[in-house]
Design a protein around this motif. Sequence first.
Motif, mmCIF file in Angstrom:
data_model
loop_
_atom_site.group_PDB
_atom_site.id
_atom_site.type_symbol
_atom_site.label_atom_id
_atom_site.label_comp_id
_atom_site.label_asym_id
_atom_site.label_seq_id
_atom_site.Cartn_x
_atom_site.Cartn_y
_atom_site.Cartn_z
ATOM 1 N N GLN A 163 16.057 28.348 37.304
ATOM 2 C CA GLN A 163 15.380 27.914 36.275
ATOM 3 C C GLN A 163 14.214 27.319 36.212
ATOM 4 O O GLN A 163 14.257 26.508 37.087
ATOM 5 N N PHE A 164 13.449 27.202 35.262
ATOM 6 C CA PHE A 164 12.283 26.442 35.317
ATOM 7 C C PHE A 164 12.271 25.337 33.619
ATOM 8 O O PHE A 164 12.341 26.041 32.833
ATOM 9 N N LEU A 165 12.349 24.372 33.975
ATOM 10 C CA LEU A 165 12.323 23.345 32.791
ATOM 11 C C LEU A 165 10.944 22.505 32.816
ATOM 12 O O LEU A 165 10.659 21.775 33.492
ATOM 13 N N VAL A 166 10.433 22.553 31.335
ATOM 14 C CA VAL A 166 9.313 21.894 30.838
ATOM 15 C C VAL A 166 9.818 20.786 30.014
ATOM 16 O O VAL A 166 10.265 20.965 28.933
ATOM 17 N N GLY A 167 9.256 19.723 30.207
ATOM 18 C CA GLY A 167 9.209 18.441 29.149
ATOM 19 C C GLY A 167 8.000 18.107 28.476
ATOM 20 O O GLY A 167 6.800 18.488 29.201
ATOM 21 N N ALA A 192 12.816 17.631 35.682
ATOM 22 C CA ALA A 192 12.023 18.959 35.055
ATOM 23 C C ALA A 192 11.133 19.172 36.169
ATOM 24 O O ALA A 192 10.912 18.739 37.275
ATOM 25 N N ASP A 193 10.651 20.647 35.827
ATOM 26 C CA ASP A 193 9.580 21.104 36.767
ATOM 27 C C ASP A 193 8.348 20.966 36.449
ATOM 28 O O ASP A 193 7.390 21.094 37.256
ATOM 29 N N MET A 194 7.944 20.375 35.189
ATOM 30 C CA MET A 194 6.626 20.464 34.562
ATOM 31 C C MET A 194 6.830 19.476 33.507
ATOM 32 O O MET A 194 7.399 19.403 32.599
ATOM 33 N N ILE A 195 5.874 18.410 33.325
ATOM 34 C CA ILE A 195 5.599 17.691 32.063
ATOM 35 C C ILE A 195 4.145 17.914 31.752
ATOM 36 O O ILE A 195 3.080 17.669 32.101
ATOM 37 N N VAL A 196 4.325 18.062 30.152
ATOM 38 C CA VAL A 196 2.989 18.030 29.457
ATOM 39 C C VAL A 196 2.958 16.682 28.569
ATOM 40 O O VAL A 196 3.579 16.372 28.001
ATOM 41 N N ILE A 240 -1.288 18.098 32.294
ATOM 42 C CA ILE A 240 -0.060 18.588 32.727
ATOM 43 C C ILE A 240 0.372 18.086 34.336
ATOM 44 O O ILE A 240 -0.690 17.969 35.082
ATOM 45 N N PHE A 241 1.701 17.831 34.805
ATOM 46 C CA PHE A 241 1.890 17.114 35.831
ATOM 47 C C PHE A 241 2.917 18.081 36.527
ATOM 48 O O PHE A 241 4.142 18.471 35.819
ATOM 49 N N ASP A 242 2.912 18.806 37.849
ATOM 50 C CA ASP A 242 3.958 19.494 38.285
ATOM 51 C C ASP A 242 4.837 18.653 38.928
ATOM 52 O O ASP A 242 4.600 17.546 39.080
#
Length: 397
Positions: free
Chosen positions: A316-320, A341-345, A365-367
Amino acid sequence: MLQGKKIILGITGSIAAYKTAVLVRLLVKQGAEVKVIMTTAAKDFVTPLVLSTLSKNDVLSDIANNDSWANHVMLGRWADIMLIAPLSCNTLAKMANGLCDNLLMAVYLSATCPVVVAPAMDEDMWHHTSTKDNLKKLSSFSNHIIPVANGELASGLIGEGRMAEPENIVEWLDHFFLNKLELKGKKILVTAGPTYEALDPVRFIGNHSSGKMGIALAAEMQSRGANVTLVLGPSIITAPENIEVIKVKSASEMYEACISRFDKMDIAVMSAAVADYTPVNIASEKIKKNDDSFTIELTKTKDILKSLGEKKTDKQFLVGFALETNNEKAYALKKLQTKNADMIVLNSLNDIGAGFGHDTNKITIFDRGGKEYNFDTKSKQEVAKDIVNTIIKLLHA
């Protein structure tokens, strides 16, 4: 694959323009909506009347006509793709050098959609060094070029430079949109909007989130083939069709909606502005204004992103999302780590045109590895494309 697609067809001055009547008919037959823009020279080879009849839209040619004005900016934003066929040697040179002396060039320079061209010229022109250089420049601008065919040319010669046949152009477009469905088969959970934490039957604690960003994300993902579930807080914005919408009000309702569905999701994007605190006690009747001061006891809401991060599997891929006013990067990176998380906007309220209530946004965006991706201020629809493109890139990294 062209059902419902919005296509701008640009026609330039080439003998191959006579084929555009067949091309328009094929596009419309497949369910596309076609708007035709012609250069003045193109009218010598095919009449606007034929094309307007086949496309069921007025053919555009002039930026201004009597008291009306062709809004090239909105035309460039309207389309799903801009197709220039045939592309003459003259218009190719204009595109390569950013010239803007007609409506077609104005729309091209304003287009936010993909642009594809089908060149048509005689063999010697096709092989000229300047033509090759212009094509390279066009490709460097991320435009797509449909290869020319080898066959009989208007000069009577046999060779390269013949425009691809209308059937082949339609087939190219079919493959293009099919390959754009990068999220086909993916189940995606998106949250959007604010939450309202009730104080009494008529009052609540809330925020200024409109839900525009999250709804734009859901729409973009759905257009890429995903099966989208949108958990939407109170918002006056209407979600697109074919998206499952779960309407909630409070943070606790949003938490339950997300937790109960997360296990079945491939991707989750938590873009909602969820309240951090909620009242301990909710009055059963309207609170009266009796005293000069009023104290509310608050308690933390359940952290949806953190809870999903604890449940998340490797598949699963989680974005915050992080909306900050100071030390933005540090807080975003901390959130990325602590929430698993996998990515933050990141949104910064210090950026003009970003945050709640705007039709635009500016993001960073930060991975998971802390790599930073910076983007300019854009419409929220374009920002959604940037976010989805980054998700897809990281999924395949």
